[in-house]
Design a protein around this motif. Structure first.
Motif, PDB file in Angstrom:
ATOM      1  N   ALA A  95     -21.647 -18.102  83.924  1.00  0.00           N
ATOM      2  CA  ALA A  95     -22.594 -18.466  82.862  1.00  0.00           C
ATOM      3  C   ALA A  95     -22.579 -17.450  81.726  1.00  0.00           C
ATOM      4  O   ALA A  95     -22.584 -17.810  80.538  1.00  0.00           O
ATOM      5  CB  ALA A  95     -23.995 -18.586  83.454  1.00  0.00           C
ATOM      6  N   THR A  96     -22.517 -16.172  82.074  1.00  0.00           N
ATOM      7  CA  THR A  96     -22.475 -15.135  81.040  1.00  0.00           C
ATOM      8  C   THR A  96     -21.170 -15.189  80.264  1.00  0.00           C
ATOM      9  O   THR A  96     -21.145 -14.978  79.033  1.00  0.00           O
ATOM     10  CB  THR A  96     -22.648 -13.754  81.681  1.00  0.00           C
ATOM     11  N   TYR A  97     -20.084 -15.486  80.959  1.00  0.00           N
ATOM     12  CA  TYR A  97     -18.789 -15.557  80.276  1.00  0.00           C
ATOM     13  C   TYR A  97     -18.767 -16.677  79.243  1.00  0.00           C
ATOM     14  O   TYR A  97     -18.297 -16.486  78.112  1.00  0.00           O
ATOM     15  CB  TYR A  97     -17.670 -15.761  81.309  1.00  0.00           C
ATOM     16  N   TRP A  98     -19.284 -17.836  79.606  1.00  0.00           N
ATOM     17  CA  TRP A  98     -19.271 -18.946  78.660  1.00  0.00           C
ATOM     18  C   TRP A  98     -20.250 -18.714  77.519  1.00  0.00           C
ATOM     19  O   TRP A  98     -20.009 -19.147  76.395  1.00  0.00           O
ATOM     20  CB  TRP A  98     -19.578 -20.259  79.382  1.00  0.00           C
ATOM     21  N   ARG A  99     -21.350 -18.022  77.776  1.00  0.00           N
ATOM     22  CA  ARG A  99     -22.250 -17.636  76.675  1.00  0.00           C
ATOM     23  C   ARG A  99     -21.535 -16.710  75.696  1.00  0.00           C
ATOM     24  O   ARG A  99     -21.644 -16.856  74.468  1.00  0.00           O
ATOM     25  CB  ARG A  99     -23.484 -16.940  77.223  1.00  0.00           C
ATOM     26  N   ALA A 100     -20.795 -15.737  76.249  1.00  0.00           N
ATOM     27  CA  ALA A 100     -20.052 -14.816  75.380  1.00  0.00           C
ATOM     28  C   ALA A 100     -18.965 -15.557  74.605  1.00  0.00           C
ATOM     29  O   ALA A 100     -18.739 -15.294  73.416  1.00  0.00           O
ATOM     30  CB  ALA A 100     -19.436 -13.700  76.215  1.00  0.00           C
ATOM     31  N   LYS A 101     -18.302 -16.508  75.244  1.00  0.00           N
ATOM     32  CA  LYS A 101     -17.260 -17.274  74.561  1.00  0.00           C
ATOM     33  C   LYS A 101     -17.858 -18.080  73.405  1.00  0.00           C
ATOM     34  O   LYS A 101     -17.301 -18.122  72.302  1.00  0.00           O
ATOM     35  CB  LYS A 101     -16.581 -18.203  75.560  1.00  0.00           C
ATOM     36  N   GLU A 102     -18.991 -18.722  73.636  1.00  0.00           N
ATOM     37  CA  GLU A 102     -19.644 -19.487  72.573  1.00  0.00           C
ATOM     38  C   GLU A 102     -20.080 -18.587  71.424  1.00  0.00           C
ATOM     39  O   GLU A 102     -19.944 -18.950  70.240  1.00  0.00           O
ATOM     40  CB  GLU A 102     -20.852 -20.227  73.147  1.00  0.00           C
ATOM     41  N   GLY A 103     -20.595 -17.396  71.744  1.00  0.00           N
ATOM     42  CA  GLY A 103     -21.016 -16.477  70.692  1.00  0.00           C
ATOM     43  C   GLY A 103     -19.845 -15.980  69.861  1.00  0.00           C
ATOM     44  O   GLY A 103     -19.949 -15.885  68.620  1.00  0.00           O
ATOM     45  N   GLU A 104     -18.734 -15.669  70.497  1.00  0.00           N
ATOM     46  CA  GLU A 104     -17.565 -15.193  69.753  1.00  0.00           C
ATOM     47  C   GLU A 104     -17.001 -16.290  68.848  1.00  0.00           C
ATOM     48  O   GLU A 104     -16.600 -16.032  67.708  1.00  0.00           O
ATOM     49  CB  GLU A 104     -16.485 -14.703  70.721  1.00  0.00           C
ATOM     50  N   LEU A 105     -16.974 -17.520  69.341  1.00  0.00           N
ATOM     51  CA  LEU A 105     -16.495 -18.617  68.497  1.00  0.00           C
ATOM     52  C   LEU A 105     -17.420 -18.847  67.312  1.00  0.00           C
ATOM     53  O   LEU A 105     -16.960 -19.113  66.188  1.00  0.00           O
ATOM     54  CB  LEU A 105     -16.372 -19.895  69.337  1.00  0.00           C
ATOM     55  N   ALA A 106     -18.746 -18.738  67.534  1.00  0.00           N
ATOM     56  CA  ALA A 106     -19.686 -18.900  66.425  1.00  0.00           C
ATOM     57  C   ALA A 106     -19.510 -17.794  65.396  1.00  0.00           C
ATOM     58  O   ALA A 106     -19.578 -18.043  64.181  1.00  0.00           O
ATOM     59  CB  ALA A 106     -21.119 -18.922  66.959  1.00  0.00           C
ATOM     60  N   ARG A 107     -19.263 -16.577  65.822  1.00  0.00           N
ATOM     61  CA  ARG A 107     -19.020 -15.473  64.883  1.00  0.00           C
ATOM     62  C   ARG A 107     -17.764 -15.727  64.057  1.00  0.00           C
ATOM     63  O   ARG A 107     -17.734 -15.469  62.846  1.00  0.00           O
ATOM     64  CB  ARG A 107     -18.878 -14.164  65.647  1.00  0.00           C
ATOM     65  N   THR A 108     -16.722 -16.236  64.715  1.00  0.00           N
ATOM     66  CA  THR A 108     -15.486 -16.518  63.979  1.00  0.00           C
ATOM     67  C   THR A 108     -15.701 -17.609  62.948  1.00  0.00           C
ATOM     68  O   THR A 108     -15.184 -17.539  61.818  1.00  0.00           O
ATOM     69  CB  THR A 108     -14.381 -16.929  64.955  1.00  0.00           C
ATOM     70  N   LEU A 109     -16.476 -18.632  63.294  1.00  0.00           N
ATOM     71  CA  LEU A 109     -16.760 -19.696  62.331  1.00  0.00           C
ATOM     72  C   LEU A 109     -17.596 -19.184  61.165  1.00  0.00           C
ATOM     73  O   LEU A 109     -17.428 -19.627  60.018  1.00  0.00           O
ATOM     74  CB  LEU A 109     -17.479 -20.850  63.027  1.00  0.00           C
ATOM     75  N   LEU A 110     -18.498 -18.250  61.425  1.00  0.00           N
ATOM     76  CA  LEU A 110     -19.323 -17.690  60.345  1.00  0.00           C
ATOM     77  C   LEU A 110     -18.517 -16.822  59.391  1.00  0.00           C
ATOM     78  O   LEU A 110     -18.968 -16.560  58.273  1.00  0.00           O
ATOM     79  CB  LEU A 110     -20.472 -16.865  60.937  1.00  0.00           C
ATOM     80  N   ALA A 111     -17.349 -16.362  59.828  1.00  0.00           N
ATOM     81  CA  ALA A 111     -16.515 -15.546  58.941  1.00  0.00           C
ATOM     82  C   ALA A 111     -15.890 -16.357  57.821  1.00  0.00           C
ATOM     83  O   ALA A 111     -15.386 -15.785  56.854  1.00  0.00           O
ATOM     84  CB  ALA A 111     -15.414 -14.848  59.743  1.00  0.00           C
ATOM     85  N   ALA A 112     -15.915 -17.682  57.922  1.00  0.00           N
ATOM     86  CA  ALA A 112     -15.351 -18.524  56.855  1.00  0.00           C
ATOM     87  C   ALA A 112     -16.232 -18.450  55.620  1.00  0.00           C
ATOM     88  O   ALA A 112     -17.459 -18.387  55.721  1.00  0.00           O
ATOM     89  CB  ALA A 112     -15.228 -19.964  57.340  1.00  0.00           C
ATOM     90  N   PRO A 113     -15.655 -18.456  54.422  1.00  0.00           N
ATOM     91  CA  PRO A 113     -16.473 -18.384  53.197  1.00  0.00           C
ATOM     92  C   PRO A 113     -17.376 -19.606  53.056  1.00  0.00           C
ATOM     93  O   PRO A 113     -16.961 -20.744  53.282  1.00  0.00           O
ATOM     94  CB  PRO A 113     -15.415 -18.347  52.077  1.00  0.00           C
TER      95      PRO A 113
END
Length: 520
Positions: free
Chosen positions: A110-128
């Motif tokens: 559960a913690t791993y998938w939470r971390a995976k979702e957070g990292e993907l959201a951070r990458t998407l936020l890096a888009a202009p």
């Protein structure tokens, strides 16, 4: 002054002092610059706490945080070293808090998938232009005797500049599908927080198919042609319009061609078989022939012989065969139309008059050939290229040219200058219209004092008209002289300008003059 005037004077003086102090504080206050804006409440609170700990002055203006302009860059670098402001979405740092003891496999997953979702959201936020992003991954639990189930995911995006277009949605889909093992792009749903579903699950249209109507290609061709023509006719003296008619249907063509005249032996097989046999013919039936020992049998009977041979050959041939399969996707160019309008040649005579004439036909033909080569002209496809030379109408001049203002010469905030001007105006108004009238004696008081200082025998103020009549009578008695006329003119002007002072002066002079003294 009486008591009321003294109170007003004191209050006006205090107000002036307050305005001066406010001006001094405003002039000495540092210029504030924007540090961060649009942060989430939790992230903004962490930033403010860090600023208070460092002793950095700040101001809150809505959802924006302002700090002194000369310290803004240093403060930003210091906050970045503390990982502030936080994005609000935790990533792989969640795994740092897990220990080997007391952590079950379910807790780790559960913690791993939470971390995976957070990292993907951070990458998407890096888009202009992307303001918020959330990712949800549904990974089914593996169970025995159950068919494999592929994971699914959903992404919700919030754009700061409007809605999320299809290109951004497809990029987010392929990013999430590439980061999760076993996740197909068709199983990722992309949702816009404003417009709703952008890409639903199962929408497996190829990402390379863009702009089926050909608008982007038409704009690219138009820009290319305008740049090409500007080198010859000048910038802004050529107008190009391109229309691209595209194919909107998809088609799959399969073709199989067999040539019976061309055959090739690929295998040969041959076999040969021979057989021979010999035997006796049937004899008479006796007792000896029925005995077990054949030697006891009779020699009677006939002998027969047989032999045979067989030969077989097998050959395998392959016939020439051609198979073709063509897939025609939407977006192919069906027909291309190009219209070009160029300005003519303008010449200026010695007297300043201008004349316009169309470009020569040879030049238009050369330009037409250049246009055909640039767009990939295909006559069999039905493409059309038209070029003509006409006079352009002058464009009206709208607005005025931008020039540097007064504030551009000084690196001073305009709002600060406005505040200083308002406070200075208030202080000036207080000084001119409050303090100055109160400190100056009114004319009525001066008149009362002058009446009190008049001699006891006076009967009151003398009328200026009576005084002028007396002066004219004295002039008639004494006779007109140049000096007396100049003096009387000066005296009349003085009486007209300062009648009260002249009245008092003449009264004192009449009272103090001796009876036998000459009036002149």
């Amino acid at each position: 002054m009486d008591a009321r005037k003294r109170i007003l004077a004191i209050l006006a003086g205090l107000a002036t002092v307050a305005v001066v102090i406010a001006l001094a504080r405003l002039a000495s206050a540092p210029s504030m610059a924007l540090l961060y804006a649009g942060l989430e409440p939790r992230a903004a609170a962490e930033v403010i706490t860090s600023l208070e700990q460092k002793g950095v002055p700040y101001e809150l203006r809505g959802q924006a945080i302002y700090v002194p302009a000369d310290e803004r860059d240093r403060v930003r670098l210091g906050l970045a070293s503390e990982n502030l402001p936080a994005t609000g979405i935790a990533g792989y740092e969640l795994l740092d808090g897990l220990s080997g003891f007391g952590t079950t496999a379910e807790m780790f997953d559960a913690t791993y998938w939470r971390a995976k979702e957070g990292e993907l959201a951070r990458t998407l936020l890096a888009a202009p232009g992307m303001r918020a992003a959330r990712v949800h991954i549904a990974n089914p639990v593996r169970r025995p005797f159950e068919r494999d189930k592929s994971p699914t995911a959903s992404v919700i995006l919030t754009s700061g500049g409007g809605t999320v277009d299809e290109t951004q949605a497809r990029a987010a889909r392929y990013l999430v599908a590439s980061a999760v093992a076993g996740l197909n792009p068709e199983n990722v749903t992309v949702i816009d927080s404003v417009a709703g579903v952008v890409l639903a699950a199962g929408d497996d249209a190829p990402a390379q198919v863009k702009d089926l109507s050909g608008t982007d290609r038409a704009e690219a061709l138009r820009a290319k042609l305008e740049r090409l023509l500007a080198a010859r006719v000048g910038e802004g003296r050529a107008v190009v319009e391109v229309t691209v008619d595209t194919v909107m249907e998809s088609e799959t063509v399969s073709e199989r061609v067999i040539d019976p005249a061309s055959r090739v032996a690929v295998a040969e097989e041959s076999s040969e078989k021979s057989e021979s046999s010999e035997g006796g013919g049937p004899g008479g039936v006796t007792v000896a022939s029925q005995l077990p020992d054949p030697a006891q049998a009779g020699e009677g009977g006939q002998t027969s012989r047989r032999s045979s041979s067989e030969t077989r050959e097998r050959s395998n041939f392959e016939v020439s065969e051609v198979r073709r399969e063509r897939v025609r996707m939407p977006g192919d160019i069906r027909r291309l139309s190009v219209a070009v309008l160029v300005d003519g040649i303008t010449t200026t005579a010695a007297d300043g008059t201008t004349t316009w004439e169309a470009r020569p036909e040879a030049e238009l033909t050369a330009l037409s050939e250049l246009v055909r080569s640039a767009v990939g002209f295909d006559e069999a496809r039905g493409d059309v290229v038209t070029i003509d030379s006409l006079e352009f109408s002058p464009e009206p001049v709208l607005g005025t040219a931008a020039e540097a203002g007064v504030f551009d010469l000084f690196a001073v905030n305009a709002m600060t200058l406005i505040q200083l001007g308002v406070l200075a105006g208030v202080a000036l108004l207080l000084g001119l219209f409050v303090l100055r009238p109160m400190l100056a004696a009114p004319p009525a008081a001066l008149a009362d004092e002058r009446e009190d200082d008049a001699p006891e025998g006076a009967d009151g103020p003398i009328n200026p008209e009576e005084l002028a009549a007396s002066l004219e009578a004295a002039q008639e008695v004494l006779g007109p002289t140049p000096e007396s006329e100049a003096r009387l003119l000066t005296l009349r002007e003085a009486i007209a300008e300062r009648s009260e002072e002249a009245t008092l002066l003449l009264r004192n002079w009449l009272e103090t003059r001796e009876p036998g003294e000459d009036a002149a």
